[in-house]
Design an enzyme around this catalytic site. Structure first.
Site, PDB file in Angstrom:
ATOM      1  N   TYR A  39     -22.183  -7.983  60.322  1.00 35.01           N
ATOM      2  CA  TYR A  39     -20.864  -7.853  60.930  1.00 35.01           C
ATOM      3  C   TYR A  39     -20.715  -8.918  62.012  1.00 35.01           C
ATOM      4  O   TYR A  39     -21.171 -10.039  61.807  1.00 35.01           O
ATOM      5  CB  TYR A  39     -20.680  -6.389  61.412  1.00 35.01           C
ATOM      6  CG  TYR A  39     -19.237  -6.032  61.476  1.00 35.01           C
ATOM      7  CD1 TYR A  39     -18.404  -6.246  60.379  1.00 35.01           C
ATOM      8  CD2 TYR A  39     -18.670  -5.536  62.634  1.00 35.01           C
ATOM      9  CE1 TYR A  39     -17.055  -5.974  60.441  1.00 35.01           C
ATOM     10  CE2 TYR A  39     -17.317  -5.245  62.701  1.00 35.01           C
ATOM     11  CZ  TYR A  39     -16.504  -5.473  61.606  1.00 35.01           C
ATOM     12  OH  TYR A  39     -15.176  -5.225  61.669  1.00 35.01           O
ATOM     13  N   LYS A  94     -15.004   7.532  35.210  1.00 35.87           N
ATOM     14  CA  LYS A  94     -15.081   6.187  34.623  1.00 35.87           C
ATOM     15  C   LYS A  94     -16.000   5.317  35.482  1.00 35.87           C
ATOM     16  O   LYS A  94     -16.749   4.481  34.972  1.00 35.87           O
ATOM     17  CB  LYS A  94     -13.691   5.555  34.530  1.00 35.87           C
ATOM     18  CG  LYS A  94     -12.723   6.306  33.634  1.00 35.87           C
ATOM     19  CD  LYS A  94     -12.937   5.998  32.169  1.00 35.87           C
ATOM     20  CE  LYS A  94     -12.172   7.005  31.319  1.00 35.87           C
ATOM     21  NZ  LYS A  94     -12.290   6.761  29.876  1.00 35.87           N
TER      22      LYS A  94
END
Ligand SMILES: O=C([O-])CC(=O)C(=O)O
Ligand SMILES: [Mg+2]
Length: 423
Positions: A39, A94
């Site tokens: 970060y 899915k």
């Protein structure tokens, strides 16, 4: 399903934590140094690189192995229009299949859109986030306009699974079933019950594989789609035939093939008995097929039967397609999934069914023997060779047809999902 199975399905989704998948970290994050890379301030470096060249998103972010599974919930399985939120278990499902069969990360996106245009605008604006978009369970005819617009507006592959995934798997299974039954696609009399997204795409693909349009009867809720019918939308009108048949009862007489992509329990034992010798019945509505396989077999012991379900032989379900097709498309950074890539997937799938079945598949299905024949017309989803064959065929077709932005992958063929990032 029995009450016990229904409860087991709810428990599976609820326990020990809600849902079926989560996100994992791929880099160390234990120290201040790690965090300064992951970060601020380190993250600014890939930001600058991507701003300089968008292709760098594939290098420095998860984009290239990330597919969005997007629905508006307007045609959830064969259950109907139950809205976006109710489609979430299927979309997460899915995602499970993308990950476990093809090593692809996914996010599900359920869109509450008041019109096809609103859906298109919503998706188009966020499309760069992903490496590909799998549209799912969107009703016809809106799905056709939505898919076409998004293909045009997005530079990543956009693929409506219920159309093309289902069609690819159906065509592969059908070519094998016909051969086993001693029939030819060019002569087969085909009845398709259903005229939605999957049905229309399946019939189109079967016609391009050699089926004759004049041998094909499609039925919607109002009956046979015939030339004299008023008010047909253009997608259905393509299949209108000159016939005096009006009902399933009329159409099924002497048919070689029945394909159901409609709703539960619409086909009866009586219909079965009217079909030609060695009939082929693909009752593919999920979760409950047009006719239960046990009922079909009792009426016609000579039937070659397939459903969309995992708990009966011959699962003709788009799970055999979308994870592997996207794998191949992502790995060559294809700009789209074109007809050549779809046809390559059909052949890879069809041919694989003719090879000996590995022990791991027999174990997974608790069977001593499985071999090309009436009870095994198509590979099973747990067959690891799907990952070897289908992405390779699709990637090669993408390269050959000029839609690949990367060469055929050096790390292919893939042997396991651990190989998907290459060496
Ligand atoms: O989810 C499945 O099993 C297959 C599918 O896409 C559907 O039925 O809409
Ligand atoms: Mg679907």
């Amino acid at each position: 399903m029995t009450d016990a199975k229904k409860q087991a399905a709810l428990d599976y989704h609820a326990k020990p934590i809600p849902g079926k998948l989560s996100v994992e970290l791929t880099k160390p994050t234990a120290t201040a140094r790690d965090l300064s890379l992951a970060y601020s301030p380190g993250v600014a470096e890939p930001v600058r690189e991507i701003a300089r060249d968008p292709e760098n998103a594939y290098r420095y972010t998860g984009k290239g192995n990330l597919v969005a599974v997007i629905s508006d919930g307007s045609a959830i399985l064969g259950l109907g229009n139950l809205g976006p939120l109710a489609s979430k278990p299927v979309m997460e499902g899915k995602g499970v299949l993308f990950k476990c069969f093809a090593g692809i990360n996914s996010v599900d996106v359920e869109v509450n859109a008041e019109s096809p245009q609103a859906f298109i605008d919503t998706v188009a604006r966020i499309a760069d986030t992903w490496g590909g978009i799998n549209l799912e369970d969107i009703k016809a005819p809106e799905c056709f306009e939505i898919e076409q617009a998004l293909i045009e507006q997005c530079s990543i592959p956009v693929f409506h699974d219920d159309q093309h995934g289902t069609a690819i798997v159906t065509a592969a299974g059908m070519l094998n079933a016909l051969e086993i039954a001693g029939k030819r696609l060019e002569e087969a009399k085909i009845v398709c019950l259903g005229a939605g997204a999957a049905a229309i795409a399946c019939m189109k693909l079967l016609v391009s594989c050699g089926a004759r349009s004049e041998n094909l009867i499609m039925l919607d809720r109002r009956g046979v789609i015939h030339a004299g019918r008023e008010g047909l939308n253009p997608y259905k009108a393509v299949f209108a035939v000159d016939t005096d048949k009006r009902t399933l009862d009329d159409a099924i007489e002497g048919a070689d093939v029945f394909i159901g992509l409609s709703g539960p329990n619409l086909m009866t034992a009586e219909h079965m008995r009217k079909m030609a010798p060695n009939p082929i019945v693909f009752a593919c509505t999920n979760p409950d097929p047009e006719i239960h396989p046990d009922v079909a077999r009792e009426a016609r012991p000579d039937v070659i039967m397939a459903t969309g379900r995992s708990d009966y032989p011959n699962q003709v379900n788009n799970v055999l397609g979308f994870p592997f097709i996207f794998r191949g498309a992502l790995d060559v950074r294809a700009t789209r999934i074109n007809e050549e890539m779809k046809v390559a997937a059909v052949h890879a799938l069809k041919d694989l069914a003719r090879e000996p079945v590995p022990q791991a598949v027999l174990d997974a299905y608790e069977r001593d023997h499985m071999a090309f024949g009436p009870e095994y017309i198509i590979p099973t989803p747990v067959d690891v060779r799907l990952l070897e064959r289908i992405p390779a065929a699709v990637a090669q077709a993408a390269v050959d047809s000029g839609v690949a932005r990367r060469p055929y992958p050096a790390h292919y063929p893939l042997k396991t999902v651990d190989d998907v990032y290459g060496g």
